[in-house]
Enzyme design. Structure first.
Site, mmCIF file in Angstrom:
data_model
loop_
_atom_site.group_PDB
_atom_site.id
_atom_site.type_symbol
_atom_site.label_atom_id
_atom_site.label_comp_id
_atom_site.label_asym_id
_atom_site.label_seq_id
_atom_site.Cartn_x
_atom_site.Cartn_y
_atom_site.Cartn_z
ATOM 1 N N GLU A 69 0.824 -1.205 0.000
ATOM 2 C CA GLU A 69 0.000 0.000 0.000
ATOM 3 C C GLU A 69 0.865 1.265 0.000
ATOM 4 O O GLU A 69 0.528 2.252 -0.647
ATOM 5 C CB GLU A 69 -0.906 0.036 1.240
ATOM 6 C CG GLU A 69 -2.008 -0.997 1.267
ATOM 7 C CD GLU A 69 -1.577 -2.310 1.908
ATOM 8 O OE1 GLU A 69 -0.351 -2.600 1.964
ATOM 9 O OE2 GLU A 69 -2.455 -3.069 2.341
ATOM 10 N N LYS A 114 24.098 0.840 0.554
ATOM 11 C CA LYS A 114 23.572 -0.343 1.237
ATOM 12 C C LYS A 114 23.632 -0.223 2.753
ATOM 13 O O LYS A 114 24.627 0.241 3.299
ATOM 14 C CB LYS A 114 24.384 -1.571 0.836
ATOM 15 C CG LYS A 114 24.280 -1.851 -0.624
ATOM 16 C CD LYS A 114 23.765 -3.235 -0.879
ATOM 17 C CE LYS A 114 23.413 -3.318 -2.352
ATOM 18 N NZ LYS A 114 22.431 -4.315 -2.650
ATOM 19 N N ILE A 150 27.739 -4.594 -21.510
ATOM 20 C CA ILE A 150 27.724 -5.406 -20.290
ATOM 21 C C ILE A 150 26.656 -6.495 -20.328
ATOM 22 O O ILE A 150 26.653 -7.400 -19.500
ATOM 23 C CB ILE A 150 27.544 -4.493 -19.052
ATOM 24 C CG1 ILE A 150 28.591 -3.381 -19.065
ATOM 25 C CG2 ILE A 150 27.643 -5.259 -17.751
ATOM 26 C CD1 ILE A 150 30.031 -3.853 -19.124
ATOM 27 N N HIS A 175 23.780 5.241 -15.872
ATOM 28 C CA HIS A 175 22.715 5.659 -14.967
ATOM 29 C C HIS A 175 22.215 7.063 -15.274
ATOM 30 O O HIS A 175 21.314 7.563 -14.626
ATOM 31 C CB HIS A 175 23.174 5.559 -13.521
ATOM 32 C CG HIS A 175 23.374 4.127 -13.118
ATOM 33 N ND1 HIS A 175 24.576 3.477 -13.290
ATOM 34 C CD2 HIS A 175 22.515 3.214 -12.619
ATOM 35 C CE1 HIS A 175 24.431 2.219 -12.884
ATOM 36 N NE2 HIS A 175 23.198 2.039 -12.470
HETATM 37 N N1 GLN Z 1 24.600 -8.453 -17.411
HETATM 38 C C1 GLN Z 1 23.822 -7.641 -16.542
HETATM 39 C C2 GLN Z 1 23.169 -6.522 -17.339
HETATM 40 O O1 GLN Z 1 23.745 -6.051 -18.235
HETATM 41 C C3 GLN Z 1 24.642 -7.049 -15.414
HETATM 42 C C4 GLN Z 1 23.799 -6.267 -14.447
HETATM 43 C C5 GLN Z 1 24.509 -5.792 -13.204
HETATM 44 O O2 GLN Z 1 25.703 -5.581 -13.175
HETATM 45 N N2 GLN Z 1 23.816 -5.554 -12.152
HETATM 46 O O3 GLN Z 1 22.076 -6.075 -17.062
HETATM 47 ZN ZN ZN Z 2 26.707 -3.603 -13.345
#
Ligand code: GLN
Ligand code: ZN
Length: 758
Positions: free
Chosen positions: A16, A114, A434, A697
């Site tokens: 909620e 964290k 990545i 990001h």
């Molecule tokens: N291989 C993943 C991606 O590209 C790695 C994500 C991550 O590092 N948290 O989304």
């Molecule tokens: Zn990452």
């Protein structure tokens, strides 16, 4: 004997709070309606706990975003930029601090990180030199009144001053933030005085006691708590330490002038006897015997015995029974689960069930008959111990038959690098990404339709193939060297694999707050892990079939699978991790057999698994590295193993990163302005490195020149033959146009740099 919890989940059984927050942020609902939802949730949480048998109900554990942000807000720790941007008080300031404000005249959010060794994120307080503290917000006092008005016995909960200072950062000029303690203590005292008029218990959370403290901090503890005692002699003060034992800090803690100390017995019982011995005659102990951050039923016999042992020594007035830490880290209510296998469900307890357990333990210790509940508890423990779902002899045998060769590549890196160069045929400064590519609305809608049964598996997989093909085409057009399939089949990098592994189960509603309104639903590892069938091979194979270039296999590593799941408590984490490693190893072998020449095993959680005490870190790193190696070293020399890490303090663990012996590591670097490269150069990192040169990001599109500049800097510390060109992390949260534009620039940056070299 009293019972309490250290805190309760805030979101509500149906999330909620999440819904209320998000609609408020979208300006679809009013402030009043948000505050009403919050008040309703608080009341509901108290009611649930009270009905379960909890005596002291936490007040102040609830938060609209984060309890550390609340404390900053409470004591006037507001960075200047918010005041300059025109925020002076109230919810708009609070949420601006939490989330920032986009657009012109906007303002950046505070940093988030964290909370100890959990997956909860808190907002990092920003302290300036000469920082003034005062009680800027005393809504906790109102909430205590709110609880009393509803008929409950409140216990105020707030972060302790030492933990609060430790978790913050000093900004603008470097200075010792602990110089601020006296001023902070004054402000706390003002609030404690107000609180002491309204309630008889105040819990101050000091989990820094589970870490290594230096003399300055120890003195800080003595001074702060002596001042509190003098200022509020009549209220009962409890120091709550959790996520670890007191260890070296036990003498310090038992010498503090407080009325109770909380001990997390789930994280360690070995100092229990010493605690009972050392605790001063006017001090009580609160025993955290019910695990606040996992999902298993408590062994009631053990818990009752421990609490009885304390009561026999100290007397029942000097003992409290409670959760090991705040229940914030466990899902709300098991009753919402209708799909979990009934046998497994009979082993589980979520926050509400944990409160019932605490109530039962108290009943037993207070002399009431709970024999039928004890019997049920024993039966649950017994069924879990013996269940064939939990134990798979084949897995045990396999682990026992491992030998040291299973943790080693055939040849050292220098030799492997040559065969890999021949095998992959990549240029100098190879470009890659990545793993994930934008997860578009269409893709999410497709997945939802499939999960809801509106489309069948053939339609779903056919669409995924189209998406993969499109992703490959785009990468070829951009001119990337080593491609990826884009991960469209995964909504989550742990869940996707967990769903295909034996030994894992999933909840429908087992949400746990990660930060703000964000929740995660960690899968549950209940039994021995094994991989019945290949998990990713068909997708990579398909991607390769439509590509003229090499495509990387893409897997989540064993340590990250472990860290982001609820894990078994009936065997060491290292054991579970080893089983996960074997499952990944099987996948790695199958990918290689299918012709895949480069395989990436992501370990973004390697750093966050680090124990809080330095003395325990080596052991963790040893088994974590061993597990990665077990997962990855099955391949031939010419097969290239990549790994990826983000958001960790690489400096602390650089030698362990090197021990992974991955051929290539890519990691987050652009936000820290390549600073981490120093770590790699000082350490003389032996293998290949891809420092992220594009911050995924941010929606900003970095220029080719800017990225080329980062590459030149990287080349000053990393030999060019060992340097890769890639973004910081996966691109799944970005939109296609920006991802493409940025990657085009990244490829250009590599070209510019290669030309310079020639
Ligand atoms: N291989 C993943 C991606 O590209 C790695 C994500 C991550 O590092 N948290 O989304
Ligand atoms: Zn990452």
């Amino acid at each position: 004997m009293l019972t309490h919890t250290l805190g309760f989940p805030r979101m509500g059984g149906n999330r909620e709070l999440k819904k209320a927050l998000e609609s408020y942020w979208k300006e679809q609902t009013s402030k009043e309606s948000l505050l009403k939802t919050a008040a309703d949730l608080r009341k509901q949480n108290w009611t649930v706990q009270h009905e379960a048998g909890i005596d002291l109900l936490p007040v102040g554990d609830f938060s609209l975003y984060d309890h550390i942000l609340d404390n900053s807000f409470r004591f006037g720790v507001v960075p200047e930029r918010y005041v300059e941007a025109g925020y002076s008080s109230g919810l708009s300031l609070y949420f601006a601090m939490a989330r920032g404000e986009a657009g012109e005249g906007g303002v950046q959010a505070m940093e988030m990180t964290k909370w100890f060794d959990t997956n909860y994120h808190y907002i990092v307080p920003e302290f300036t030199r000469g920082q003034k503290f005062y009680v800027a917000d005393n809504s906790i006092v109102d909430q205590v009144r709110e609880a009393k008005a509803a008929g409950f016995t409140p216990k105020a909960v707030l972060p302790g001053p030492l933990t609060f200072l430790s978790l913050g950062k000093s900004v603008k000029v470097e200075f010792n933030k602990f110089d601020l303690l006296p001023g902070l203590v004054e402000a706390y005292i003002e609030l404690l005085k107000d609180l002491s008029k309204e309630c008889s218990w105040i819990q101050l959370d000091e989990p820094v006691l589970a870490t290594d403290l230096d003399e300055e901090l120890k003195d800080g503890f003595k001074n702060a708590y002596a001042a509190f005692r003098a200022a509020v002699p009549d209220v009962k003060l409890m120091i709550a330490n959790y996520f670890g034992t007191y260890g070296e800090n036990l003498e310090l803690a038992t010498s503090l002038p407080v009325d109770a100390l909380h001990a997390d017995l789930v994280r360690g019982c070995d100092e229990f006897e010493r605690l009972l011995e050392l605790v001063s005659p006017d001090m009580a102990v609160s025993l955290g015997v019910v695990d606040g951050r996992n999902v298993w039923k408590t062994n009631l016999d053990n818990a009752v015995n421990n609490v009885r042992r304390a009561v026999d020594t100290l007397g029942s007035e000097r003992v409290l029974a409670g959760s090991s830490c705040s229940l914030l880290h466990s899902p709300v209510d098991l009753d919402y689960e209708n799909k979990i296998d009934p046998e497994i469900k009979s082993w589980l307890a979520f926050a509400r069930q944990k409160c019932v357990e605490i109530g039962l333990i108290a009943k037993a210790v207070n002399g009431e008959d709970i024999s039928s509940e004890l019997l049920a508890s024993r039966k649950a423990q017994e069924s879990r111990r013996k269940s064939p779902r939990v134990h798979n002899p084949a897995v045990t045998e396999r682990i026992q038959s491992l030998n040291s060769d299973d943790y080693k590549r055939q040849a050292p890196y220098s030799q492997r690098a040559k065969s890999q160069r021949n095998n992959l045929g990549l240029p100098l400064l190879p470009t890659t990404t990545i793993g994930s590519f934008p997860q578009t609305h269409e893709l999410r809608a497709l997945r939802r339709k499939y999960k809801d049964g509106q489309i069948d598996v053939d339609v779903y997989e056919g669409k995924l193939k189209e998406i993969i093909k499109d992703c490959i085409n785009r990468q070829e057009k951009i001119g990337l060297d080593l491609l990826v399939h884009g991960e469209p089949e995964r909504n989550d990098m742990v869940e996707y694999f967990g769903e295909q592994l034996d030994g894992y189960c999933f909840t429908e509603n087992g949400w746990v707050q990660s930060y703000g309104s964000r929740c995660v639903k960690p899968p549950v590892i209940f039994g021995d892990i094994s991989r019945p069938e290949p998990m990713t091979v068909k997708w990579i194979q398909y991607a390769r079939s439509v590509s003229s270039r090499e495509v990387k296999g893409m897997l989540t590593g064993p340590v990250t699978m472990l860290c982001w799941s609820f894990v078994r408590d009936d065997q060491p984490r290292s054991e579970t991790c080893r089983q996960l490693a074997l499952a990944i190893r099987d996948e790695v072998a199958d990918l290689e057999a299918a012709g895949v020449k480069a395989i990436q095993i992501d370990e973004p959680a390697l750093g966050e698994g680090l124990p809080l005490r330095i003395s325990e870190q080596d052991n963790y790193l040893k088994w974590a590295v061993a597990c990665f190696r077990l997962a990855s070293t099955v391949v031939r020399n010419e097969t290239q193993i990549h790994t990826h890490m983000c958001y960790c303090d690489f400096g602390k663990i650089i030698s362990s990163i090197a021990d992974l012996d991955a051929d290539v590591i890519s990691m987050e670097a652009s936000r820290s302005d390549m600073e981490l490269l120093h770590t790699f150069s000082i350490y003389n990192y032996p293998n290949e490195v891809g420092p992220g040169i594009y911050d995924i990001h941010s929606p900003r599109i970095p220029s080719a020149d800017e990225m080329a500049e980062l590459l030149s800097r990287a080349m000053m510390v990393i030999p060019r033959e060992r340097l890769w060109v890639n973004p910081d992390c996966g691109l799944k949260t970005r939109e296609w146009p920006e991802a493409e534009a940025s990657l085009e620039n990244m490829v250009k940056a590599a070209e510019i740099t290669r030309k310079k070299i020639n």
